[in-house]
Design a protein around this motif. Structure first.
Motif, short mmCIF file in Angstrom:
data_model
loop_
_atom_site.label_atom_id
_atom_site.label_comp_id
_atom_site.label_asym_id
_atom_site.label_seq_id
_atom_site.Cartn_x
_atom_site.Cartn_y
_atom_site.Cartn_z
N ASP A 112 0.81 -1.22 0.00
CA ASP A 112 0.00 0.00 0.00
C ASP A 112 0.84 1.27 0.00
O ASP A 112 0.36 2.34 -0.37
CB ASP A 112 -0.94 0.01 1.21
N HIS A 113 2.09 1.16 0.43
CA HIS A 113 2.99 2.31 0.50
C HIS A 113 4.39 1.91 0.03
O HIS A 113 5.32 1.85 0.82
CB HIS A 113 3.06 2.86 1.93
N PRO A 114 4.53 1.62 -1.26
CA PRO A 114 5.85 1.21 -1.76
C PRO A 114 6.84 2.36 -1.71
O PRO A 114 6.45 3.52 -1.56
CB PRO A 114 5.56 0.79 -3.21
N PRO A 115 8.13 2.05 -1.82
CA PRO A 115 9.14 3.11 -1.82
C PRO A 115 8.82 4.18 -2.87
O PRO A 115 8.53 3.85 -4.02
CB PRO A 115 10.43 2.37 -2.16
N ALA A 116 8.85 5.41 -2.47
CA ALA A 116 8.40 6.52 -3.33
C ALA A 116 9.21 6.67 -4.61
O ALA A 116 8.67 7.03 -5.65
CB ALA A 116 8.42 7.83 -2.53
N ASP A 117 10.51 6.42 -4.55
CA ASP A 117 11.36 6.68 -5.70
C ASP A 117 11.48 5.52 -6.68
O ASP A 117 12.20 5.62 -7.68
CB ASP A 117 12.76 7.10 -5.24
N PHE A 118 10.80 4.41 -6.39
CA PHE A 118 10.79 3.27 -7.29
C PHE A 118 9.34 2.96 -7.64
O PHE A 118 8.54 2.67 -6.75
CB PHE A 118 11.44 2.04 -6.65
N PRO A 119 8.97 3.03 -8.91
CA PRO A 119 7.58 2.76 -9.29
C PRO A 119 7.16 1.35 -8.87
O PRO A 119 7.97 0.42 -8.88
CB PRO A 119 7.60 2.88 -10.82
N ALA A 120 5.90 1.20 -8.51
CA ALA A 120 5.37 -0.13 -8.18
C ALA A 120 5.53 -1.02 -9.40
O ALA A 120 5.20 -0.61 -10.52
CB ALA A 120 3.91 -0.02 -7.76
N PRO A 121 6.07 -2.21 -9.22
CA PRO A 121 6.26 -3.09 -10.38
C PRO A 121 4.94 -3.50 -11.01
O PRO A 121 3.97 -3.74 -10.31
CB PRO A 121 7.00 -4.30 -9.81
N ARG A 122 4.94 -3.58 -12.32
CA ARG A 122 3.76 -4.05 -13.06
C ARG A 122 3.91 -5.51 -13.43
O ARG A 122 2.99 -6.12 -13.95
CB ARG A 122 3.56 -3.20 -14.31
N GLY A 123 5.08 -6.05 -13.20
CA GLY A 123 5.40 -7.45 -13.43
C GLY A 123 6.65 -7.76 -12.63
O GLY A 123 7.34 -6.84 -12.20
N LEU A 124 6.93 -9.00 -12.42
CA LEU A 124 8.11 -9.39 -11.64
C LEU A 124 8.90 -10.43 -12.42
O LEU A 124 8.33 -11.18 -13.19
CB LEU A 124 7.69 -9.97 -10.29
N PRO A 125 10.20 -10.48 -12.16
CA PRO A 125 11.00 -9.56 -11.35
C PRO A 125 11.27 -8.24 -12.07
O PRO A 125 11.20 -8.16 -13.29
CB PRO A 125 12.30 -10.34 -11.15
N VAL A 126 11.59 -7.23 -11.28
CA VAL A 126 12.06 -5.95 -11.78
C VAL A 126 13.35 -5.64 -11.05
O VAL A 126 13.40 -5.73 -9.82
CB VAL A 126 11.03 -4.82 -11.56
N THR A 127 14.36 -5.26 -11.80
CA THR A 127 15.67 -4.99 -11.22
C THR A 127 16.18 -3.64 -11.69
O THR A 127 16.18 -3.35 -12.88
CB THR A 127 16.67 -6.09 -11.60
N TYR A 128 16.59 -2.83 -10.73
CA TYR A 128 17.23 -1.55 -11.00
C TYR A 128 18.71 -1.71 -10.69
O TYR A 128 19.06 -2.20 -9.62
CB TYR A 128 16.66 -0.44 -10.12
N VAL A 129 19.56 -1.27 -11.61
CA VAL A 129 20.99 -1.25 -11.34
C VAL A 129 21.35 0.21 -11.11
O VAL A 129 21.19 1.05 -11.99
CB VAL A 129 21.80 -1.85 -12.51
N ILE A 130 21.81 0.46 -9.90
CA ILE A 130 22.15 1.83 -9.49
C ILE A 130 23.67 2.01 -9.62
O ILE A 130 24.44 1.21 -9.08
CB ILE A 130 21.71 2.09 -8.02
N ALA A 131 24.06 3.05 -10.32
CA ALA A 131 25.48 3.34 -10.54
C ALA A 131 26.11 3.91 -9.27
O ALA A 131 25.40 4.36 -8.36
CB ALA A 131 25.63 4.34 -11.70
N PRO A 132 27.43 3.89 -9.19
CA PRO A 132 28.11 4.42 -8.00
C PRO A 132 27.75 5.86 -7.66
O PRO A 132 27.84 6.26 -6.49
CB PRO A 132 29.60 4.29 -8.36
N ASP A 133 27.32 6.67 -8.64
CA ASP A 133 26.93 8.05 -8.35
C ASP A 133 25.49 8.17 -7.84
O ASP A 133 25.01 9.25 -7.56
CB ASP A 133 27.14 8.95 -9.57
N GLY A 134 24.79 7.03 -7.73
CA GLY A 134 23.42 7.03 -7.22
C GLY A 134 22.35 7.09 -8.29
O GLY A 134 21.16 7.03 -7.99
N SER A 135 22.74 7.22 -9.55
CA SER A 135 21.76 7.28 -10.64
C SER A 135 21.35 5.88 -11.08
O SER A 135 22.08 4.91 -10.86
CB SER A 135 22.33 8.06 -11.82
N VAL A 136 20.19 5.79 -11.70
CA VAL A 136 19.73 4.51 -12.24
C VAL A 136 20.44 4.28 -13.57
O VAL A 136 20.23 5.02 -14.53
CB VAL A 136 18.19 4.50 -12.44
#
Length: 159
Positions: A112-136
């Motif tokens: 009901d309250h997923p992390p604000a900066d990551f969209p709720a997944p519409r399918g699984l799995p979903v993977t974000y790779v975050i670079a060392p500078d913090g960007s996606v």
């Protein structure tokens, strides 16, 4: 000057809308893991970070967990957090994790309250790779493996 600002406003709004639709440019994530520790994505700056949404009922998620775990274990500059997108009791989740161990922390997301900066997944799995500078650096929908992750990291070294 006013005409220049008026001309730039639509472009700025489009960029803001695009960032909002895909998540924050440098997303934030603070969550309590299943073992009771905190995970703060910002504290991982300088490392590559894998943010992986998964669920106990998701066969492709279960299949990729050992690959993600092996990749993290083999790379000193890579961290990960697994986010269980699952409406199960905590005890059931803990039983699942006991039979599917990984080297990285896991947390259960409040649907009901997923992390604000990551969209709720519409399918699984979903993977974000975050670079060392913090960007996606890359977002994957569907299962991935170490080759996929290595490709993103290698490409990121040259940008």
């Amino acid at each position: 000057m006013k005409s220049l600002l008026r001309a730039m406003l639509p472009c700025a709004l489009l960029v803001a809308a695009a960032v909002g639709a895909a998540g924050a440019a440098r997303p934030q994530l603070k969550i309590t893991t299943l073992d009771g520790h905190g995970f703060d994505l910002a504290a991982q700056r300088g490392n590559w970070v894998i943010v992986n949404y998964w669920a106990t009922w998701c066969s492709p998620c279960i299949k990729e967990m050992p690959d993600l775990s092996a990749f993290v274990a083999a790379h000193d500059n890579v961290a990960a957090i697994g986010l269980a997108w699952d409406d199960v009791e905590r005890s059931e989740l803990e039983q699942f994790v006991a039979s599917h161990p990984v080297v990285y922390p896991l947390a259960q997301v409040d649907l009901d309250h997923p992390p604000a900066d990551f969209p709720a997944p519409r399918g699984l799995p979903v993977t974000y790779v975050i670079a060392p500078d913090g960007s996606v650096a890359k977002t994957f929908t569907g299962p991935i493996d170490g080759k996929d992750l290595a490709g993103v990291i290698e490409a990121g070294k040259t940008r």
